[in-house]
Design a protein around this motif. Sequence first.
Motif, PDB file in Angstrom:
ATOM      1  N   ALA A   1       6.695   7.401  -4.776  1.00  0.00           N
ATOM      2  CA  ALA A   1       6.580   6.546  -3.595  1.00  0.00           C
ATOM      3  C   ALA A   1       7.403   5.275  -3.779  1.00  0.00           C
ATOM      4  O   ALA A   1       8.159   4.886  -2.888  1.00  0.00           O
TER       5      ALA A   1
ATOM      6  N   ALA B   1       2.394   8.198  -1.817  1.00  0.00           N
ATOM      7  CA  ALA B   1       1.404   7.222  -2.279  1.00  0.00           C
ATOM      8  C   ALA B   1      -0.004   7.734  -2.002  1.00  0.00           C
ATOM      9  O   ALA B   1      -0.891   7.631  -2.861  1.00  0.00           O
TER      10      ALA B   1
ATOM     11  N   ALA C   1       7.398   7.901   1.491  1.00  0.00           N
ATOM     12  CA  ALA C   1       6.776   7.099   0.439  1.00  0.00           C
ATOM     13  C   ALA C   1       5.278   6.968   0.677  1.00  0.00           C
ATOM     14  O   ALA C   1       4.481   7.104  -0.261  1.00  0.00           O
TER      15      ALA C   1
END
Length: 158
Positions: free
Chosen positions: A81, A73, A69
Motif C-alpha cells: 500500500a 491497506a 493502495a
Amino acid sequence: MNNSRFVEALDLCEQVLAVFQDYRILGTIARAEEVLGFVQEAVTHYQQALELCPEEELQEKAPILNNMALLFADKGDIPRAIALWEQSLEIKEQIGDVKGKAATLANMAYVVGKTGDKARQLELNLQAALALAQVRAYGDLVRVTMGCWVTHFLPTAI
C-alpha cells in the motif's frame, strides 16, 4: 458509484467491458468489486486499468494507484500500500495536485499509525498539514491537525 449503487455499477461496467476495454471503466468496476467484497477481481481490474491508462493521463492514474493502495491497506499488506501511495505522490506532485498529495499523505499516516510507527505517522501528518496550508485549505488542515493531535497528544494528556 457516487450514489452507492455498486451492484448496478458492476453490471453496467461488465456490459461495457464486454464490448471494449477502457481504463476508466476498469477502475470503476474495480472500485465496485472492492466494496462488494470481490477483492481479487478488484486487484486484477485495477492492474489492468493501470496498464491501459495512457502515460499522459496522469490525473487518471493517481486515483487508480490510491484506490489500489487503500485495498491493499485494508487487506493488511501495508508495504505494498505504501509503495502504491508513493507512486501516487510522485504523480500528484508532477501535476500540482496539492490537496490530493495531502490526502495521500494523510492516508499513509493513518495506515502507518496502525502499525505502531507513531513517529512516521506524525511526520506524514505534518507533511499533509504543510501541503494544505500552502493552498489555504483550512477546513482540511483542521481535520489533519486534529487527527494528529488526537493520535499523538491526547493519549499522554489522559
